[in-house]
Design an enzyme around this catalytic site. Sequence first.
Site, PDB file in Angstrom:
ATOM      1  N   GLU A   1      -2.684  10.756   2.870  1.00  0.00           N
ATOM      2  CA  GLU A   1      -3.813  10.861   3.790  1.00  0.00           C
ATOM      3  C   GLU A   1      -3.881  12.250   4.419  1.00  0.00           C
ATOM      4  OE1 GLU A   1      -4.326   6.458   5.659  1.00  0.00           O
ATOM      5  OE2 GLU A   1      -2.493   7.500   6.215  1.00  0.00           O
TER       6      GLU A   1
ATOM      7  N   GLU B   1       0.844  -1.202   0.000  1.00  0.00           N
ATOM      8  CA  GLU B   1       0.000   0.000   0.000  1.00  0.00           C
ATOM      9  C   GLU B   1       0.875   1.247   0.000  1.00  0.00           C
ATOM     10  OE1 GLU B   1      -3.321   1.952   3.057  1.00  0.00           O
ATOM     11  OE2 GLU B   1      -2.924  -0.198   3.088  1.00  0.00           O
TER      12      GLU B   1
END
Length: 334
Positions: A140, A136
């Site tokens: 964010e 991943e």
Amino acid sequence: MKNRVISLLMASLLLVLSVIVAPFYKAEAATVVNTPFVAVFSNFDSSQWEKADWANGSVFNCVWKPSQVTFSNGKMILTLDREYGGSYPYKSGEYRTKSFFGYGYYEVRMKAAKNVGIVSSFFTYTGPSDNNPWDEIDIEFLGKDTTKVQFNWYKNGVGGNEYLHNLGFDASQDFHTYGFEWRPDYIDFYVDGKKVYRGTRNIPVTPGKIMMNLWPGIGVDEWLGRYDGRTPLQAEYEYVKYYPNGVPQDNPTPTPTIAPSTPTNPNLPLKGDVNGDGHVNSSDYSLFKRYLLRVIDRFPVGDQSVADVNRDGRIDSTDLTMLKRYLIRAIPSL
């Protein structure tokens, strides 16, 4: 930043995903994209994208519902709202590609949601539900302070690479571009066309899906702050780009308006120049949206046919979409 508690919670999330999400993820055969990919969010493209319809559990205190992914005025909108009568108190949206993407440059133009206890995101992900290791790469926005962006990545479920970058602006107030270039030995992160951080350890290797979501946390107050239950909240996205050969022309798409274009023959009307100033830029795009919303019933330019960008004899949303693709350099000309 996430601490050991977060890591443990995310590990438990991995187990939950492998059980709950597997049927949803395996609906499509794995396809790895190795050509440039540009998605302009004028509408839902079911051939390329999926709206999530399940729940992660663990730190995600919401259920994903297709109703929470909508499209309006050239944007994809994720909405966090209350959920009544379900297993979770909140519902929100997650949007992701059907195909997988590997090394290359990824870019999004978005506006984050602002509120304590929530996360707006742009990331790549794959895991056990795809019969892959958990790899991943994350961009964010922690809603408690949207003047910062957090970068992170996982290789085979091992993270701990968090980095908080001070933006110098509030990401919830306007659209900006964010991107990363993923290579075997590094990940470079970009904000508005400027490289701001490089990671070089424990780099993921497995192609993943491009994803975006908005969610309220639970049990992670040290990281996100305690969510106060405020709804509705929205994160907005204008486009996503992927270039397998890296940053195009060594320069990601910047947020400022693209340099105006000038017709090669000044005696011919310039397609897309709906305000008649001799250029095609974001001012024309804004005016075109006002026309489609019926705020105005006519363009300032004398020759109204310049608005028929795709030359099909009509002036409608398909012309606006084509104009937008031109302005973000998805197509070379009108």
